[in-house]
Design a protein around this motif. Structure first.
Motif, PDB file in Angstrom:
ATOM      1  N   THR A  51       1.129  -1.221  -0.074  1.00 11.52           N
ATOM      2  CA  THR A  51      -0.269  -0.225   0.127  1.00 11.52           C
ATOM      3  C   THR A  51       0.826   1.315  -0.031  1.00 11.52           C
ATOM      4  N   GLY A  56      -4.536   3.474  -2.176  1.00  9.56           N
ATOM      5  CA  GLY A  56      -4.401   2.234  -3.011  1.00  9.56           C
ATOM      6  C   GLY A  56      -3.439   1.151  -2.903  1.00  9.56           C
ATOM      7  N   LEU A  58      -0.909  -1.740  -4.725  1.00 10.72           N
ATOM      8  CA  LEU A  58      -0.232  -1.825  -5.854  1.00 10.72           C
ATOM      9  C   LEU A  58       0.325  -3.402  -6.060  1.00 10.72           C
ATOM     10  N   LYS A 108       2.356  -4.494 -13.397  1.00 13.73           N
ATOM     11  CA  LYS A 108       1.956  -3.583 -12.033  1.00 13.73           C
ATOM     12  C   LYS A 108      -0.035  -3.362 -12.170  1.00 13.73           C
ATOM     13  N   TRP A 110      -3.087  -1.160  -9.930  1.00 15.79           N
ATOM     14  CA  TRP A 110      -3.136  -0.198  -8.997  1.00 15.79           C
ATOM     15  C   TRP A 110      -4.486  -0.295  -8.324  1.00 15.79           C
TER      16      TRP A 110
END
Length: 112
Positions: A51, A56, A58, A108, A110
């Protein structure tokens, strides 16, 4: 990966970025066209999730692709309905024995 370029059973969709100028700075933009690449393998995060500033989460995945993959640095990738982005560079890794070269990228996502 075999001599046929097969590494895994996952098929991804991807779109490579183009660089455009926006007020003097280079920014990434993507077309609406998604291309397909088979023979990939997606590994779930090995370190779990992070975080950042509690705004958010990741998640980072590792994507293995056949040698000579057309997926470019910072590409967007769609796997099983989830949209991810290549985090930086696509690494092109030669096999020391010359049998199993492959490409590797960190993806990645989010949330939040």
């Amino acid at each position: 990966m075999s001599g046929l370029g097969m590494f895994g059973g996952t098929t991804i969709k991807y779109r490579n970025p183009t660089y455009t100028r926006d007020h003097g700075s280079l920014t990434l933009t993507w077309t609406d066209e998604w291309k397909t690449l088979g023979g990939c393998d997606l590994q779930e995060p090995t370190t779990g999730t992070d975080t950042k500033n509690r705004e958010g989460t990741l998640s980072q995945y590792t994507l293995y692709m056949p040698s000579g993959s057309p997926v470019a640095d910072n590409a967007q990738v769609r796997v099983d309905g989830q949209e991810l982005q290549v985090d930086g560079m696509v690494l092109r890794i030669p096999d020391p024995l010359g049998i199993l070269p492959y490409c590797k990228a960190t993806l990645k996502a989010w949330k939040g």
